[in-house]
Write a protein that holds these residues in place. Structure first.
Motif, PDB file in Angstrom:
ATOM      1  N   GLY A  14     -62.055   8.519 -80.323  1.00 47.27           N
ATOM      2  CA  GLY A  14     -63.322   8.653 -81.033  1.00 47.27           C
ATOM      3  C   GLY A  14     -63.837  10.079 -80.995  1.00 47.27           C
ATOM      4  O   GLY A  14     -64.905  10.368 -81.493  1.00 47.27           O
ATOM      5  N   LYS A  15     -63.059  10.977 -80.408  1.00 49.82           N
ATOM      6  CA  LYS A  15     -63.447  12.390 -80.304  1.00 49.82           C
ATOM      7  C   LYS A  15     -62.589  13.209 -81.273  1.00 49.82           C
ATOM      8  O   LYS A  15     -61.380  13.006 -81.367  1.00 49.82           O
ATOM      9  N   HIS A  16     -63.210  14.133 -81.976  1.00 55.16           N
ATOM     10  CA  HIS A  16     -62.524  14.915 -83.002  1.00 55.16           C
ATOM     11  C   HIS A  16     -63.034  16.331 -82.897  1.00 55.16           C
ATOM     12  O   HIS A  16     -64.225  16.560 -83.073  1.00 55.16           O
ATOM     13  N   TRP A  17     -62.141  17.272 -82.621  1.00 52.12           N
ATOM     14  CA  TRP A  17     -62.607  18.627 -82.368  1.00 52.12           C
ATOM     15  C   TRP A  17     -61.531  19.664 -82.651  1.00 52.12           C
ATOM     16  O   TRP A  17     -60.362  19.340 -82.798  1.00 52.12           O
ATOM     17  N   VAL A  18     -61.987  20.915 -82.710  1.00 48.56           N
ATOM     18  CA  VAL A  18     -61.099  22.078 -82.815  1.00 48.56           C
ATOM     19  C   VAL A  18     -61.557  23.059 -81.752  1.00 48.56           C
ATOM     20  O   VAL A  18     -62.758  23.308 -81.611  1.00 48.56           O
ATOM     21  N   ALA A  19     -60.602  23.597 -80.992  1.00 45.04           N
ATOM     22  CA  ALA A  19     -60.930  24.556 -79.940  1.00 45.04           C
ATOM     23  C   ALA A  19     -60.053  25.793 -80.086  1.00 45.04           C
ATOM     24  O   ALA A  19     -58.864  25.683 -80.401  1.00 45.04           O
ATOM     25  N   GLU A  20     -60.644  26.953 -79.845  1.00 46.28           N
ATOM     26  CA  GLU A  20     -59.864  28.190 -79.773  1.00 46.28           C
ATOM     27  C   GLU A  20     -59.186  28.210 -78.412  1.00 46.28           C
ATOM     28  O   GLU A  20     -59.800  27.868 -77.399  1.00 46.28           O
ATOM     29  N   ILE A  21     -57.892  28.561 -78.370  1.00 50.16           N
ATOM     30  CA  ILE A  21     -57.146  28.562 -77.113  1.00 50.16           C
ATOM     31  C   ILE A  21     -56.488  29.926 -76.886  1.00 50.16           C
ATOM     32  O   ILE A  21     -56.317  30.703 -77.818  1.00 50.16           O
ATOM     33  N   ASP A  22     -56.106  30.167 -75.617  1.00 48.50           N
ATOM     34  CA  ASP A  22     -55.398  31.412 -75.302  1.00 48.50           C
ATOM     35  C   ASP A  22     -53.886  31.175 -75.359  1.00 48.50           C
ATOM     36  O   ASP A  22     -53.430  30.092 -75.740  1.00 48.50           O
ATOM     37  N   ARG A  23     -53.109  32.158 -74.947  1.00 42.11           N
ATOM     38  CA  ARG A  23     -51.642  32.062 -75.012  1.00 42.11           C
ATOM     39  C   ARG A  23     -51.075  30.968 -74.105  1.00 42.11           C
ATOM     40  O   ARG A  23     -49.962  30.495 -74.308  1.00 42.11           O
ATOM     41  N   ASN A  24     -51.832  30.574 -73.080  1.00 36.51           N
ATOM     42  CA  ASN A  24     -51.392  29.517 -72.162  1.00 36.51           C
ATOM     43  C   ASN A  24     -51.958  28.157 -72.538  1.00 36.51           C
ATOM     44  O   ASN A  24     -51.937  27.230 -71.726  1.00 36.51           O
ATOM     45  N   ASN A  25     -52.499  28.056 -73.734  1.00 40.18           N
ATOM     46  CA  ASN A  25     -53.088  26.821 -74.277  1.00 40.18           C
ATOM     47  C   ASN A  25     -54.318  26.353 -73.505  1.00 40.18           C
ATOM     48  O   ASN A  25     -54.638  25.172 -73.510  1.00 40.18           O
ATOM     49  N   GLN A  26     -54.992  27.266 -72.851  1.00 41.38           N
ATOM     50  CA  GLN A  26     -56.251  26.955 -72.173  1.00 41.38           C
ATOM     51  C   GLN A  26     -57.390  27.132 -73.174  1.00 41.38           C
ATOM     52  O   GLN A  26     -57.420  28.102 -73.934  1.00 41.38           O
ATOM     53  N   ILE A  27     -58.332  26.196 -73.161  1.00 40.70           N
ATOM     54  CA  ILE A  27     -59.430  26.230 -74.116  1.00 40.70           C
ATOM     55  C   ILE A  27     -60.390  27.365 -73.780  1.00 40.70           C
ATOM     56  O   ILE A  27     -60.848  27.491 -72.647  1.00 40.70           O
ATOM     57  N   ILE A  28     -60.677  28.194 -74.774  1.00 39.88           N
ATOM     58  CA  ILE A  28     -61.645  29.281 -74.646  1.00 39.88           C
ATOM     59  C   ILE A  28     -63.023  28.768 -75.054  1.00 39.88           C
ATOM     60  O   ILE A  28     -63.999  28.939 -74.346  1.00 39.88           O
ATOM     61  N   LYS A  29     -63.076  28.124 -76.244  1.00 38.67           N
ATOM     62  CA  LYS A  29     -64.345  27.562 -76.711  1.00 38.67           C
ATOM     63  C   LYS A  29     -64.079  26.519 -77.793  1.00 38.67           C
ATOM     64  O   LYS A  29     -63.065  26.562 -78.483  1.00 38.67           O
ATOM     65  N   PHE A  30     -65.020  25.578 -77.905  1.00 37.87           N
ATOM     66  CA  PHE A  30     -64.973  24.579 -78.967  1.00 37.87           C
ATOM     67  C   PHE A  30     -65.725  25.122 -80.174  1.00 37.87           C
ATOM     68  O   PHE A  30     -66.771  25.746 -80.019  1.00 37.87           O
ATOM     69  N   LEU A  31     -65.192  24.870 -81.366  1.00 35.80           N
ATOM     70  CA  LEU A  31     -65.839  25.326 -82.591  1.00 35.80           C
ATOM     71  C   LEU A  31     -66.775  24.248 -83.128  1.00 35.80           C
ATOM     72  O   LEU A  31     -66.516  23.054 -82.959  1.00 35.80           O
ATOM     73  N   LYS A  32     -67.820  24.690 -83.775  1.00 36.27           N
ATOM     74  CA  LYS A  32     -68.717  23.756 -84.471  1.00 36.27           C
ATOM     75  C   LYS A  32     -68.230  23.627 -85.906  1.00 36.27           C
ATOM     76  O   LYS A  32     -67.839  24.619 -86.526  1.00 36.27           O
ATOM     77  N   PRO A  33     -68.261  22.408 -86.445  1.00 35.00           N
ATOM     78  CA  PRO A  33     -67.813  22.250 -87.836  1.00 35.00           C
ATOM     79  C   PRO A  33     -68.762  22.968 -88.798  1.00 35.00           C
ATOM     80  O   PRO A  33     -69.966  23.010 -88.587  1.00 35.00           O
ATOM     81  N   LYS A  34     -68.166  23.501 -89.846  1.00 34.88           N
ATOM     82  CA  LYS A  34     -68.941  24.155 -90.906  1.00 34.88           C
ATOM     83  C   LYS A  34     -69.700  23.096 -91.712  1.00 34.88           C
ATOM     84  O   LYS A  34     -70.830  23.306 -92.128  1.00 34.88           O
ATOM     85  N   ARG A  35     -69.039  21.939 -91.875  1.00 39.21           N
ATOM     86  CA  ARG A  35     -69.614  20.869 -92.687  1.00 39.21           C
ATOM     87  C   ARG A  35     -68.980  19.538 -92.271  1.00 39.21           C
ATOM     88  O   ARG A  35     -67.834  19.500 -91.851  1.00 39.21           O
ATOM     89  N   ILE A  36     -69.732  18.460 -92.391  1.00 42.85           N
ATOM     90  CA  ILE A  36     -69.219  17.121 -92.116  1.00 42.85           C
ATOM     91  C   ILE A  36     -69.452  16.262 -93.354  1.00 42.85           C
ATOM     92  O   ILE A  36     -70.561  16.229 -93.885  1.00 42.85           O
TER      93      ILE A  36
END
Length: 95
Positions: A14-36
């Motif tokens: 039930g969770k849907h997201w996009v996150a920016e990650i580094d080279r080791n696939n560690q999450i840097i930050k979650f992005l907010k959707p532009k539109r839903i």
């Protein structure tokens, strides 16, 4: 670059997201959707995100039953390159 992430509150975690990650696939930050954009049912639809050129992202979206679909992608020259794609069993992590 703009991408669409499918969501359905009753599939997977039930969770849907996009996150920016580094080279080791560690999450840097979650992005907010532009539109839903919701379907008539109000519990499914798509979320639209803006992704920057030269960065890596992890995408989590609804898949089937208790599984989410996770993808690790990079954006190069405004093209989406899928680096890894796998199913994630979200039922083991629900409360």
């Amino acid at each position: 670059m703009e991408i669409e992430v499918y969501f359905n509150e009753y599939k997977g975690s039930g969770k849907h997201w996009v996150a920016e990650i580094d080279r080791n696939n560690q999450i840097i930050k979650f992005l907010k959707p532009k539109r839903i954009e919701y379907d008539k049912s109000q519990y499914k639809g798509i979320k639209i995100y803006d992704l920057e050129n030269g960065k890596r992202y992890m995408i989590n979206e609804a898949h089937t039953g208790s599984y989410d679909l996770r993808q690790i992608v990079s954006i190069l020259n405004d093209k989406l390159d899928v680096l890894n794609k796998y199913e994630f069993n979200s039922s083991r992590y629900k409360k």
